[in-house]
Design a protein around this motif. Structure first.
Motif, PDB file in Angstrom:
ATOM      1  N   LEU A  25       2.728 -79.907  66.058  1.00 32.76           N
ATOM      2  CA  LEU A  25       2.147 -80.156  67.374  1.00 32.76           C
ATOM      3  C   LEU A  25       1.840 -78.839  68.084  1.00 32.76           C
ATOM      4  N   ILE A  26       2.786 -77.896  68.035  1.00 31.85           N
ATOM      5  CA  ILE A  26       2.605 -76.616  68.722  1.00 31.85           C
ATOM      6  C   ILE A  26       1.397 -75.872  68.164  1.00 31.85           C
ATOM      7  N   HIS A  27       1.262 -75.836  66.845  1.00 34.07           N
ATOM      8  CA  HIS A  27       0.129 -75.145  66.227  1.00 34.07           C
ATOM      9  C   HIS A  27      -1.195 -75.741  66.707  1.00 34.07           C
ATOM     10  N   SER A  28      -1.282 -77.063  66.771  1.00 34.48           N
ATOM     11  CA  SER A  28      -2.529 -77.689  67.197  1.00 34.48           C
ATOM     12  C   SER A  28      -2.807 -77.410  68.666  1.00 34.48           C
ATOM     13  N   LEU A  29      -1.757 -77.397  69.502  1.00 37.48           N
ATOM     14  CA  LEU A  29      -1.938 -77.113  70.919  1.00 37.48           C
ATOM     15  C   LEU A  29      -2.355 -75.660  71.145  1.00 37.48           C
ATOM     16  N   LEU A  30      -1.756 -74.739  70.406  1.00 40.56           N
ATOM     17  CA  LEU A  30      -2.120 -73.327  70.550  1.00 40.56           C
ATOM     18  C   LEU A  30      -3.568 -73.095  70.147  1.00 40.56           C
ATOM     19  N   GLU A  31      -3.981 -73.741  69.091  1.00 37.90           N
ATOM     20  CA  GLU A  31      -5.365 -73.596  68.655  1.00 37.90           C
ATOM     21  C   GLU A  31      -6.328 -74.172  69.691  1.00 37.90           C
ATOM     22  N   GLU A  32      -5.972 -75.332  70.220  1.00 35.90           N
ATOM     23  CA  GLU A  32      -6.840 -75.960  71.213  1.00 35.90           C
ATOM     24  C   GLU A  32      -6.889 -75.149  72.500  1.00 35.90           C
ATOM     25  N   LEU A  33      -5.741 -74.610  72.911  1.00 30.52           N
ATOM     26  CA  LEU A  33      -5.704 -73.802  74.128  1.00 30.52           C
ATOM     27  C   LEU A  33      -6.545 -72.546  73.969  1.00 30.52           C
ATOM     28  N   SER A  34      -6.441 -71.906  72.802  1.00 28.06           N
ATOM     29  CA  SER A  34      -7.186 -70.682  72.543  1.00 28.06           C
ATOM     30  C   SER A  34      -8.690 -70.923  72.536  1.00 28.06           C
ATOM     31  N   ASN A  35      -9.102 -72.127  72.165  1.00 32.29           N
ATOM     32  CA  ASN A  35     -10.527 -72.431  72.040  1.00 32.29           C
ATOM     33  C   ASN A  35     -11.107 -73.102  73.278  1.00 32.29           C
ATOM     34  N   THR A  36     -10.312 -73.208  74.328  1.00 33.92           N
ATOM     35  CA  THR A  36     -10.789 -73.834  75.560  1.00 33.92           C
ATOM     36  C   THR A  36     -10.996 -72.765  76.625  1.00 33.92           C
ATOM     37  N   ILE A  37     -12.172 -72.735  77.210  1.00 32.32           N
ATOM     38  CA  ILE A  37     -12.476 -71.779  78.275  1.00 32.32           C
ATOM     39  C   ILE A  37     -12.149 -72.439  79.608  1.00 32.32           C
ATOM     40  N   PRO A  38     -11.148 -71.946  80.315  1.00 35.06           N
ATOM     41  CA  PRO A  38     -10.678 -72.632  81.520  1.00 35.06           C
ATOM     42  C   PRO A  38     -11.748 -72.810  82.590  1.00 35.06           C
ATOM     43  N   ILE A  55       7.315 -77.343  75.577  1.00 38.98           N
ATOM     44  CA  ILE A  55       8.089 -76.528  74.645  1.00 38.98           C
ATOM     45  C   ILE A  55       9.416 -76.121  75.281  1.00 38.98           C
ATOM     46  N   GLU A  56       9.509 -76.260  76.603  1.00 36.80           N
ATOM     47  CA  GLU A  56      10.770 -75.991  77.299  1.00 36.80           C
ATOM     48  C   GLU A  56      11.892 -76.850  76.736  1.00 36.80           C
ATOM     49  N   LYS A  57      11.577 -78.093  76.324  1.00 29.37           N
ATOM     50  CA  LYS A  57      12.604 -78.943  75.723  1.00 29.37           C
ATOM     51  C   LYS A  57      13.118 -78.327  74.428  1.00 29.37           C
ATOM     52  N   GLU A 151      19.877 -85.673  72.129  1.00 30.65           N
ATOM     53  CA  GLU A 151      19.332 -86.877  72.755  1.00 30.65           C
ATOM     54  C   GLU A 151      19.218 -86.709  74.271  1.00 30.65           C
ATOM     55  N   GLU A 152      20.127 -85.952  74.851  1.00 33.14           N
ATOM     56  CA  GLU A 152      20.135 -85.797  76.301  1.00 33.14           C
ATOM     57  C   GLU A 152      19.063 -84.834  76.780  1.00 33.14           C
ATOM     58  N   ILE A 153      18.514 -84.029  75.874  1.00 36.88           N
ATOM     59  CA  ILE A 153      17.506 -83.032  76.246  1.00 36.88           C
ATOM     60  C   ILE A 153      16.105 -83.535  75.954  1.00 36.88           C
ATOM     61  N   GLY A 154      15.905 -84.075  74.762  1.00 33.98           N
ATOM     62  CA  GLY A 154      14.603 -84.608  74.393  1.00 33.98           C
ATOM     63  C   GLY A 154      13.811 -83.664  73.512  1.00 33.98           C
ATOM     64  N   TRP A 155      12.606 -84.115  73.161  1.00 39.96           N
ATOM     65  CA  TRP A 155      11.756 -83.380  72.223  1.00 39.96           C
ATOM     66  C   TRP A 155      10.335 -83.304  72.758  1.00 39.96           C
ATOM     67  N   MET A 156       9.515 -82.495  72.105  1.00 33.17           N
ATOM     68  CA  MET A 156       8.108 -82.387  72.455  1.00 33.17           C
ATOM     69  C   MET A 156       7.299 -83.557  71.896  1.00 33.17           C
ATOM     70  N   LEU A 157       7.828 -84.238  70.932  1.00 38.71           N
ATOM     71  CA  LEU A 157       7.097 -85.265  70.216  1.00 38.71           C
ATOM     72  C   LEU A 157       6.781 -86.461  71.109  1.00 38.71           C
ATOM     73  N   THR A 158       5.656 -87.126  70.835  1.00 34.92           N
ATOM     74  CA  THR A 158       5.273 -88.295  71.626  1.00 34.92           C
ATOM     75  C   THR A 158       6.206 -89.471  71.381  1.00 34.92           C
ATOM     76  N   GLN A 159       6.812 -89.523  70.195  1.00 34.31           N
ATOM     77  CA  GLN A 159       7.799 -90.544  69.868  1.00 34.31           C
ATOM     78  C   GLN A 159       9.096 -89.869  69.439  1.00 34.31           C
ATOM     79  N   ASN A 160      10.216 -90.440  69.836  1.00 34.54           N
ATOM     80  CA  ASN A 160      11.492 -89.857  69.448  1.00 34.54           C
ATOM     81  C   ASN A 160      11.626 -89.845  67.929  1.00 34.54           C
ATOM     82  N   PRO A 161      12.216 -88.791  67.381  1.00 31.82           N
ATOM     83  CA  PRO A 161      12.390 -88.725  65.928  1.00 31.82           C
ATOM     84  C   PRO A 161      13.362 -89.786  65.425  1.00 31.82           C
ATOM     85  N   ALA A 162      13.366 -89.971  64.118  1.00 29.02           N
ATOM     86  CA  ALA A 162      14.256 -90.952  63.500  1.00 29.02           C
ATOM     87  C   ALA A 162      15.710 -90.584  63.780  1.00 29.02           C
ATOM     88  N   PRO A 163      16.604 -91.576  63.851  1.00 26.93           N
ATOM     89  CA  PRO A 163      18.038 -91.289  64.050  1.00 26.93           C
ATOM     90  C   PRO A 163      18.586 -90.457  62.902  1.00 26.93           C
TER      91      PRO A 163
END
Length: 321
Positions: A25-38, A55-57, A151-163
């Motif tokens: 996810l991070i790689h795709s976001l970095l690429e998209e951010l780099s290619n977007t002109i604000p 990414i703070e999580k 579990e108390e902090i969370g993840w960047m993922l759109t869905q929680n990872p498998a247990p």
């Protein structure tokens, strides 16, 4: 360690496997951010930037879960060096966020590559140093305990990872396994997370810059803390007293209504602020409920916020000299 190795040999839900899932996810976001002109697509840049900010999580999981386990194995380098790296990236996020609020597109464009390159460097150190060594140092039991805390902090993922582990996963709210801790548990009690003696609990309440009063489900005062600087006077005589007798007549009706709504479950919090002896006092009431949502009383919290209201900007340096 390569990404392929890490994701194929580790079971679903393993903390390190989850980190690598986030990498995609991070790689795709970095690429998209780099290619977007604000300046040309402000909304898209802002959306991608905000998603990347989660990414703070990841930082919080490393600092509060992974690093402590590594410290127990006497590897303190990540807690020192990598945490500082996290803070540098946090500063970069704050800086770009500031420029976005002011729509200073030139500054956003200038600073974006620094953020992107910094995250890439961080992930390289994770993949080549941090994660391989962590897998060598930590046991299966360590990873299971770590995952429970994540579990108390969370993840960047759109869905929680498998247990993890799937066959015996326990939610952290039900996780009471005795842990190896670097301090004695003699005369301590276990709280939501952590252990304290009665003395430590008293010291905690006495040191907090707040007035706390606990009224139980029978509307009787059962506790108040004794801080050095109290907002309102209290004495031991109020313990066991009905709360309606602890307030002046003009405010009793308001207090009783709060208690009634809390007891019915229609409200959970109520706030007031008053001027008292030339100070601004913030008074808050919170409904106390157990795990089954049964009403267990009210916490009244009073705080002098006069000086807090004057705070502006930031203070990041110690000024004791």
């Amino acid at each position: 360690m390569t990404k392929t190795t890490s994701t194929t040999k580790l079971p679903e839900g393993h903390p390190i496997r989850v980190y690598f899932q986030e990498n995609d996810l991070i790689h795709s976001l970095l690429e998209e951010l780099s290619n977007t002109i604000p300046e040309e697509d402000f909304q898209k840049y802002t959306n991608v930037f905000n998603q990347l900010s989660t990414i703070e999580k990841r930082f919080a999981r490393k600092e509060n879960q992974l690093f402590p386990f590594l410290e127990k194995k006497n590897w303190v380098g990540p807690s020192q060096g990598m945490w500082s790296f996290h803070d540098n990236l946090r500063d970069q996020f704050r800086l770009i966020r500031y420029y976005l609020r002011n729509q200073n597109f030139e500054k956003v464009t200038i600073n974006t590559p620094f953020l992107v390159d910094g995250i890439y460097r961080l992930m390289h150190v994770e993949e080549t140093v941090l994660f391989p060594n962590a897998l060598d140092l930590l046991t299966e039991e360590d990873w299971i305990k770590m995952r429970a805390g994540e579990e108390e902090i969370g993840w960047m993922l759109t869905q929680n990872p498998a247990p993890f582990p799937q066959e015996e996963y326990i939610h952290p709210s039900e996780y009471f396994t005795q842990r190896e801790l670097p301090f004695s548990l003699e005369n301590t009690s276990h709280y939501d997370e952590g252990y304290m003696t009665v003395e430590q609990v008293n010291l905690l309440f006495r040191t907090m810059p707040l007035d706390l009063t606990y009224v139980d489900e029978n509307d009787r005062v059962i506790f108040y803390n004794r801080g050095e600087e109290r907002v309102f006077p209290r004495s031991a005589g109020i313990i066991g007293r009905e709360v309606k007798f602890c307030h002046p007549p003009k405010s009793v009706g308001t207090v009783l209504r709060i208690l009634e709504e809390f007891r019915k479950g229609t409200k959970n919090e109520s706030s007031f602020w008053i001027n008292y002896k030339e100070r601004l006092i913030y008074i808050r009431y919170f409904a106390v409920r157990d795990a089954d949502k049964n009403y267990k009383g009210v916490i009244e919290m009073s705080q002098d916020i006069t000086d807090i209201k004057k705070i502006e900007g930031e203070k990041r340096l110690l000024d004791w000299e």
